[in-house]
Write a protein that holds these residues in place. Structure first.
Motif, PDB file in Angstrom:
ATOM      1  N   LYS A 219       0.651  -1.256  -0.190  1.00  0.00           N
ATOM      2  CA  LYS A 219      -0.065   0.039  -0.100  1.00  0.00           C
ATOM      3  C   LYS A 219       0.697   1.393   0.084  1.00  0.00           C
ATOM      4  N   GLU A 220       0.378   2.182  -0.583  1.00  0.00           N
ATOM      5  CA  GLU A 220       0.920   3.388  -0.807  1.00  0.00           C
ATOM      6  C   GLU A 220       1.174   4.435   0.558  1.00  0.00           C
ATOM      7  N   VAL A 221       2.225   4.779   1.140  1.00  0.00           N
ATOM      8  CA  VAL A 221       2.076   5.456   2.370  1.00  0.00           C
ATOM      9  C   VAL A 221       3.040   6.604   2.115  1.00  0.00           C
ATOM     10  N   TYR A 222       2.702   7.849   2.739  1.00  0.00           N
ATOM     11  CA  TYR A 222       3.445   8.968   2.691  1.00  0.00           C
ATOM     12  C   TYR A 222       4.166   8.916   3.826  1.00  0.00           C
ATOM     13  N   VAL A 223       5.714   9.113   3.757  1.00  0.00           N
ATOM     14  CA  VAL A 223       6.693   9.403   4.718  1.00  0.00           C
ATOM     15  C   VAL A 223       7.203  10.571   4.780  1.00  0.00           C
TER      16      VAL A 223
ATOM     17  N   VAL B  93       5.202   9.437  14.048  1.00  0.00           N
ATOM     18  CA  VAL B  93       3.728   9.493  14.029  1.00  0.00           C
ATOM     19  C   VAL B  93       2.908   8.763  12.997  1.00  0.00           C
ATOM     20  N   TRP B  94       1.991   7.836  13.393  1.00  0.00           N
ATOM     21  CA  TRP B  94       1.587   6.976  12.397  1.00  0.00           C
ATOM     22  C   TRP B  94      -0.131   7.425  12.126  1.00  0.00           C
TER      23      TRP B  94
ATOM     24  N   SER C  26      -6.959   2.792   7.670  1.00  0.00           N
ATOM     25  CA  SER C  26      -5.656   2.708   6.762  1.00  0.00           C
ATOM     26  C   SER C  26      -4.544   3.592   7.054  1.00  0.00           C
ATOM     27  N   LEU C  27      -3.622   3.127   6.989  1.00  0.00           N
ATOM     28  CA  LEU C  27      -2.107   3.811   7.320  1.00  0.00           C
ATOM     29  C   LEU C  27      -2.119   4.707   5.936  1.00  0.00           C
ATOM     30  N   LYS C  28      -1.977   6.316   6.308  1.00  0.00           N
ATOM     31  CA  LYS C  28      -1.714   6.929   5.181  1.00  0.00           C
ATOM     32  C   LYS C  28      -0.221   7.966   5.267  1.00  0.00           C
ATOM     33  N   ARG C  29       0.149   7.961   6.530  1.00  0.00           N
ATOM     34  CA  ARG C  29       1.220   8.903   6.571  1.00  0.00           C
ATOM     35  C   ARG C  29       2.085   8.363   7.882  1.00  0.00           C
TER      36      ARG C  29
END
Length: 154
Positions: free
Chosen positions: A20-24, A123-124, A108-111
């Motif tokens: 899945k796409e996540v912004y870091v 920070v998740w 859903s994890l976004k960042r």
């Protein structure tokens, strides 16, 4: 490559984590200019990102089951969102589950925000979808990936 002499305040990128796409983003707002060792801590944290994600998500599930802030977040959204929105939101989830479990499954994890020099190192941010709410469930970890606390933020 980050130039420690001319370091920007923040860097960010989209990554694939568990498909899945996540912004870091990496943020230096609280890091002293003369601080050393942050790069090694960052590299270790990033290397174990999938493991840290499991830790955070297990903690979110436990918090929900214990009636904590995650449960309050879910209950509030079930109560406050219009039924037409909820119906659309919950459509892809199994109807055999309770509405609470269905909404929880949508988080859903976004960042992932990383903050060297800060007590809350990572920070998740989790959401059931930006199109439905601007409220987040947030898991905060230390630099070793140990969950410090869970919060509800906007």
């Amino acid at each position: 490559m980050i130039d420690s002499e001319n370091r920007q305040q923040s860097y960010g990128a989209r990554i694939q984590l568990d498909g899945k796409e996540v912004y870091v983003d990496l943020n230096f707002y609280t890091l002293r200019p003369d601080a050393s060792g942050w790069a090694e801590v960052y590299e270790d944290y990033i290397t174990h990102l999938a493991e840290h994600r499991r830790t955070v998500e297990t903690a979110l599930r436990r918090d929900f089951e214990k009636g904590g802030i995650v449960r309050k977040y879910i209950d509030c959204h079930l109560k406050e969102l219009p039924s037409s929105i909820l119906e659309k939101m919950l459509a892809p989830t199994p109807p055999s589950l309770s509405p609470e479990e269905r909404l929880l499954s949508l988080l859903s994890l976004k960042r992932i925000g990383l903050y060297p020099g800060d007590d809350a190192y990572a920070v998740w941010d989790y959401t059931p979808g930006w199109q439905y709410t601007d409220q987040l469930i947030v898991g905060n970890t230390d630099e070793a990936g140990k969950l410090e606390y869970v919060s509800w933020e906007s």
